[in-house]
Write a protein that holds these residues in place. Structure first.
Motif, PDB file in Angstrom:
ATOM      1  N   ALA A  31       0.836  -1.197   0.000  1.00 16.91           N
ATOM      2  CA  ALA A  31       0.000   0.000   0.000  1.00 16.91           C
ATOM      3  C   ALA A  31       0.870   1.246   0.000  1.00 16.91           C
ATOM      4  O   ALA A  31       0.626   2.198  -0.723  1.00 16.91           O
ATOM      5  CB  ALA A  31      -0.908  -0.001   1.224  1.00 16.91           C
ATOM      6  N   GLY A  32       1.927   1.245   0.797  1.00 18.16           N
ATOM      7  CA  GLY A  32       2.843   2.385   0.822  1.00 18.16           C
ATOM      8  C   GLY A  32       3.492   2.616  -0.521  1.00 18.16           C
ATOM      9  O   GLY A  32       3.569   3.739  -1.005  1.00 18.16           O
ATOM     10  N   ALA A  33       3.909   1.552  -1.175  1.00 16.46           N
ATOM     11  CA  ALA A  33       4.535   1.678  -2.493  1.00 16.46           C
ATOM     12  C   ALA A  33       3.541   2.224  -3.504  1.00 16.46           C
ATOM     13  O   ALA A  33       3.869   3.058  -4.335  1.00 16.46           O
ATOM     14  CB  ALA A  33       5.069   0.326  -2.949  1.00 16.46           C
ATOM     15  N   ALA A  34       2.305   1.768  -3.409  1.00 13.74           N
ATOM     16  CA  ALA A  34       1.270   2.236  -4.337  1.00 13.74           C
ATOM     17  C   ALA A  34       1.025   3.727  -4.159  1.00 13.74           C
ATOM     18  O   ALA A  34       0.933   4.473  -5.118  1.00 13.74           O
ATOM     19  CB  ALA A  34      -0.020   1.452  -4.118  1.00 13.74           C
ATOM     20  N   VAL A  35       0.965   4.171  -2.917  1.00 13.70           N
ATOM     21  CA  VAL A  35       0.738   5.602  -2.653  1.00 13.70           C
ATOM     22  C   VAL A  35       1.895   6.428  -3.186  1.00 13.70           C
ATOM     23  O   VAL A  35       1.703   7.446  -3.844  1.00 13.70           O
ATOM     24  CB  VAL A  35       0.542   5.839  -1.128  1.00 13.70           C
ATOM     25  N   LEU A  36       3.111   5.973  -2.937  1.00 10.98           N
ATOM     26  CA  LEU A  36       4.283   6.696  -3.433  1.00 10.98           C
ATOM     27  C   LEU A  36       4.298   6.743  -4.952  1.00 10.98           C
ATOM     28  O   LEU A  36       4.582   7.763  -5.550  1.00 10.98           O
ATOM     29  CB  LEU A  36       5.568   6.046  -2.913  1.00 10.98           C
ATOM     30  N   GLY A  37       3.957   5.626  -5.556  1.00 12.18           N
ATOM     31  CA  GLY A  37       3.931   5.569  -7.015  1.00 12.18           C
ATOM     32  C   GLY A  37       2.917   6.530  -7.608  1.00 12.18           C
ATOM     33  O   GLY A  37       3.207   7.268  -8.538  1.00 12.18           O
ATOM     34  N   ILE A  38       1.717   6.561  -7.024  1.00 14.53           N
ATOM     35  CA  ILE A  38       0.668   7.463  -7.524  1.00 14.53           C
ATOM     36  C   ILE A  38       1.085   8.911  -7.299  1.00 14.53           C
ATOM     37  O   ILE A  38       0.937   9.767  -8.160  1.00 14.53           O
ATOM     38  CB  ILE A  38      -0.673   7.168  -6.826  1.00 14.53           C
ATOM     39  N   GLY A  39       1.654   9.185  -6.154  1.00 11.24           N
ATOM     40  CA  GLY A  39       2.101  10.552  -5.859  1.00 11.24           C
ATOM     41  C   GLY A  39       3.142  11.019  -6.855  1.00 11.24           C
ATOM     42  O   GLY A  39       3.069  12.123  -7.375  1.00 11.24           O
ATOM     43  N   ALA A  40       4.095  10.184  -7.168  1.00  9.29           N
ATOM     44  CA  ALA A  40       5.141  10.550  -8.122  1.00  9.29           C
ATOM     45  C   ALA A  40       4.560  10.796  -9.502  1.00  9.29           C
ATOM     46  O   ALA A  40       4.912  11.749 -10.184  1.00  9.29           O
ATOM     47  CB  ALA A  40       6.194   9.443  -8.178  1.00  9.29           C
ATOM     48  N   ALA A  41       3.626   9.958  -9.894  1.00 12.24           N
ATOM     49  CA  ALA A  41       3.005  10.111 -11.216  1.00 12.24           C
ATOM     50  C   ALA A  41       2.216  11.418 -11.289  1.00 12.24           C
ATOM     51  O   ALA A  41       2.289  12.147 -12.273  1.00 12.24           O
ATOM     52  CB  ALA A  41       2.100   8.920 -11.508  1.00 12.24           C
ATOM     53  N   ALA A  42       1.489  11.724 -10.254  1.00  6.68           N
ATOM     54  CA  ALA A  42       0.678  12.941 -10.251  1.00  6.68           C
ATOM     55  C   ALA A  42       1.566  14.183 -10.288  1.00  6.68           C
ATOM     56  O   ALA A  42       1.275  15.148 -10.994  1.00  6.68           O
ATOM     57  CB  ALA A  42      -0.206  12.965  -9.019  1.00  6.68           C
ATOM     58  N   THR A  43       2.650  14.166  -9.551  1.00 11.66           N
ATOM     59  CA  THR A  43       3.547  15.320  -9.503  1.00 11.66           C
ATOM     60  C   THR A  43       4.198  15.568 -10.858  1.00 11.66           C
ATOM     61  O   THR A  43       4.293  16.693 -11.324  1.00 11.66           O
ATOM     62  CB  THR A  43       4.632  15.104  -8.428  1.00 11.66           C
ATOM     63  N   SER A  44       4.616  14.494 -11.514  1.00 10.94           N
ATOM     64  CA  SER A  44       5.286  14.683 -12.804  1.00 10.94           C
ATOM     65  C   SER A  44       4.294  15.008 -13.920  1.00 10.94           C
ATOM     66  O   SER A  44       4.650  15.655 -14.884  1.00 10.94           O
ATOM     67  CB  SER A  44       6.085  13.423 -13.170  1.00 10.94           C
ATOM     68  N   ALA A  45       3.050  14.592 -13.745  1.00 13.00           N
ATOM     69  CA  ALA A  45       2.067  14.823 -14.808  1.00 13.00           C
ATOM     70  C   ALA A  45       1.500  16.243 -14.746  1.00 13.00           C
ATOM     71  O   ALA A  45       1.245  16.859 -15.767  1.00 13.00           O
ATOM     72  CB  ALA A  45       0.943  13.815 -14.696  1.00 13.00           C
ATOM     73  N   GLY A  46       1.255  16.776 -13.544  1.00 15.01           N
ATOM     74  CA  GLY A  46       0.661  18.110 -13.419  1.00 15.01           C
ATOM     75  C   GLY A  46       1.572  19.010 -12.629  1.00 15.01           C
ATOM     76  O   GLY A  46       2.063  18.624 -11.573  1.00 15.01           O
ATOM     77  N   TRP A  47       1.790  20.229 -13.119  1.00 21.65           N
ATOM     78  CA  TRP A  47       2.730  21.131 -12.463  1.00 21.65           C
ATOM     79  C   TRP A  47       2.020  22.117 -11.521  1.00 21.65           C
ATOM     80  O   TRP A  47       2.532  23.179 -11.222  1.00 21.65           O
ATOM     81  CB  TRP A  47       3.527  21.906 -13.522  1.00 21.65           C
ATOM     82  N   THR A  48       0.830  21.772 -11.118  1.00 24.97           N
ATOM     83  CA  THR A  48       0.094  22.616 -10.163  1.00 24.97           C
ATOM     84  C   THR A  48      -0.253  21.791  -8.941  1.00 24.97           C
ATOM     85  O   THR A  48      -0.232  20.557  -8.982  1.00 24.97           O
ATOM     86  CB  THR A  48      -1.215  23.152 -10.778  1.00 24.97           C
ATOM     87  N   ASP A  49      -0.561  22.482  -7.887  1.00 26.19           N
ATOM     88  CA  ASP A  49      -0.967  21.799  -6.664  1.00 26.19           C
ATOM     89  C   ASP A  49      -1.977  22.685  -5.948  1.00 26.19           C
ATOM     90  O   ASP A  49      -2.039  23.894  -6.177  1.00 26.19           O
ATOM     91  CB  ASP A  49       0.257  21.561  -5.776  1.00 26.19           C
ATOM     92  N   ASP A  50      -2.804  22.086  -5.095  1.00 23.98           N
ATOM     93  CA  ASP A  50      -3.829  22.826  -4.361  1.00 23.98           C
ATOM     94  C   ASP A  50      -3.644  22.622  -2.868  1.00 23.98           C
ATOM     95  O   ASP A  50      -3.179  21.565  -2.430  1.00 23.98           O
ATOM     96  CB  ASP A  50      -5.233  22.325  -4.737  1.00 23.98           C
ATOM     97  N   ALA A  51      -4.016  23.618  -2.108  1.00 28.46           N
ATOM     98  CA  ALA A  51      -4.084  23.491  -0.647  1.00 28.46           C
ATOM     99  C   ALA A  51      -5.479  23.947  -0.230  1.00 28.46           C
ATOM    100  O   ALA A  51      -5.924  25.030  -0.599  1.00 28.46           O
ATOM    101  CB  ALA A  51      -3.023  24.357   0.020  1.00 28.46           C
ATOM    102  N   TRP A  52      -6.160  23.115   0.525  1.00 28.61           N
ATOM    103  CA  TRP A  52      -7.527  23.415   0.941  1.00 28.61           C
ATOM    104  C   TRP A  52      -7.590  23.524   2.451  1.00 28.61           C
ATOM    105  O   TRP A  52      -6.933  22.775   3.164  1.00 28.61           O
ATOM    106  CB  TRP A  52      -8.483  22.314   0.477  1.00 28.61           C
ATOM    107  N   PHE A  53      -8.399  24.465   2.931  1.00 27.52           N
ATOM    108  CA  PHE A  53      -8.553  24.660   4.369  1.00 27.52           C
ATOM    109  C   PHE A  53     -10.028  24.652   4.735  1.00 27.52           C
ATOM    110  O   PHE A  53     -10.859  25.214   4.010  1.00 27.52           O
ATOM    111  CB  PHE A  53      -7.961  26.004   4.812  1.00 27.52           C
ATOM    112  N   GLY A  54     -10.343  24.027   5.838  1.00 27.33           N
ATOM    113  CA  GLY A  54     -11.704  24.062   6.359  1.00 27.33           C
ATOM    114  C   GLY A  54     -11.655  24.486   7.811  1.00 27.33           C
ATOM    115  O   GLY A  54     -10.697  24.173   8.525  1.00 27.33           O
ATOM    116  N   ALA A  55     -12.639  25.214   8.259  1.00 25.57           N
ATOM    117  CA  ALA A  55     -12.643  25.672   9.649  1.00 25.57           C
ATOM    118  C   ALA A  55     -14.060  25.778  10.156  1.00 25.57           C
ATOM    119  O   ALA A  55     -14.998  26.045   9.396  1.00 25.57           O
ATOM    120  CB  ALA A  55     -11.945  27.030   9.763  1.00 25.57           C
ATOM    121  N   GLY A  56     -14.221  25.544  11.438  1.00 29.38           N
ATOM    122  CA  GLY A  56     -15.491  25.795  12.104  1.00 29.38           C
ATOM    123  C   GLY A  56     -15.383  27.114  12.849  1.00 29.38           C
ATOM    124  O   GLY A  56     -14.289  27.573  13.163  1.00 29.38           O
TER     125      GLY A  56
END
Length: 200
Positions: A31-56
């Protein structure tokens, strides 16, 4: 025979348990390897990233936050038990700090009496204190008669802070006419109001 069967069952149970543990470790690793693999693929495929915040959010409860109380004691500093809630104006309820009548009794011309009244913030929020209000009523306070002055009052009181005193002075001037003010009576009402201090 019974012992052998039990022993065999124990061995089987231990073996199964080891397999389960090993299987769990392998699953986590995969599972850890799969997550790392997907993360690497996503980073190399798209050069943008998002940060989301929620608050009460919540608002203070005025019943707990605002609790400005008053006290009068003849001598010394009042204890917490001496302070009462004084929300109501005199004549509209019983929640009024009363200064006994004898404290300001029997004034003569040129006489003055000063006593402290005490206020304390017993709520959970810091308070801004409005300038105190002062009202007089009765013949004693007619023009040329007695006057009431207040000492310096606080402009703020932190939650949990020590009690603060404000001096109240009633004075009858030298020029007070005995025929007019002799035996005269009057009442004084002093009000302090606290509101929640907003964060800057």
């Amino acid at each position: 025979m019974t012992t052998t069967t039990t022993h065999a069952r124990l061995e089987t149970t231990e073996r199964d348990e080891r397999k389960r543990k090993r299987a769990a470790i392998i699953k986590f690793s995969l599972a850890g390897a799969a997550v790392l693999g997907i993360g690497a693929a996503a980073t190399s495929a798209g050069w943008t990233d998002d940060a989301w915040f929620g608050a009460g959010a919540s608002a203070v409860d005025p019943d707990d936050a605002i609790d400005l109380r008053g006290a009068f004691v003849a001598d010394g500093t009042p204890a917490d038990g001496d302070f009462i809630t004084a929300d109501d104006a005199p004549g509209t309820g019983d929640d009024v700090v009363v200064i006994p009548a004898e404290v300001f009794a029997d004034l003569t011309a040129g006489d003055s009496i000063t006593v402290p009244v005490w206020i304390k913030n017993m709520g959970t929020s810091d308070l801004v204190i409005a300038p105190p209000t002062l009202e007089t009523e009765g013949d004693l306070f007619e023009a040329g008669g007695a006057t009431v002055t207040l000492g310096s009052a606080p402009t703020s009181l932190a939650s949990g802070s020590a009690a603060t005193s404000v001096d109240v002075t009633i004075a009858l001037p030298d020029s007070a006419d005995a025929d007019v003010f002799g035996g005269a009576e009057g009442d004084v009402v002093i009000g302090f109001q606290g509101s929640i201090a907003n964060r800057a």
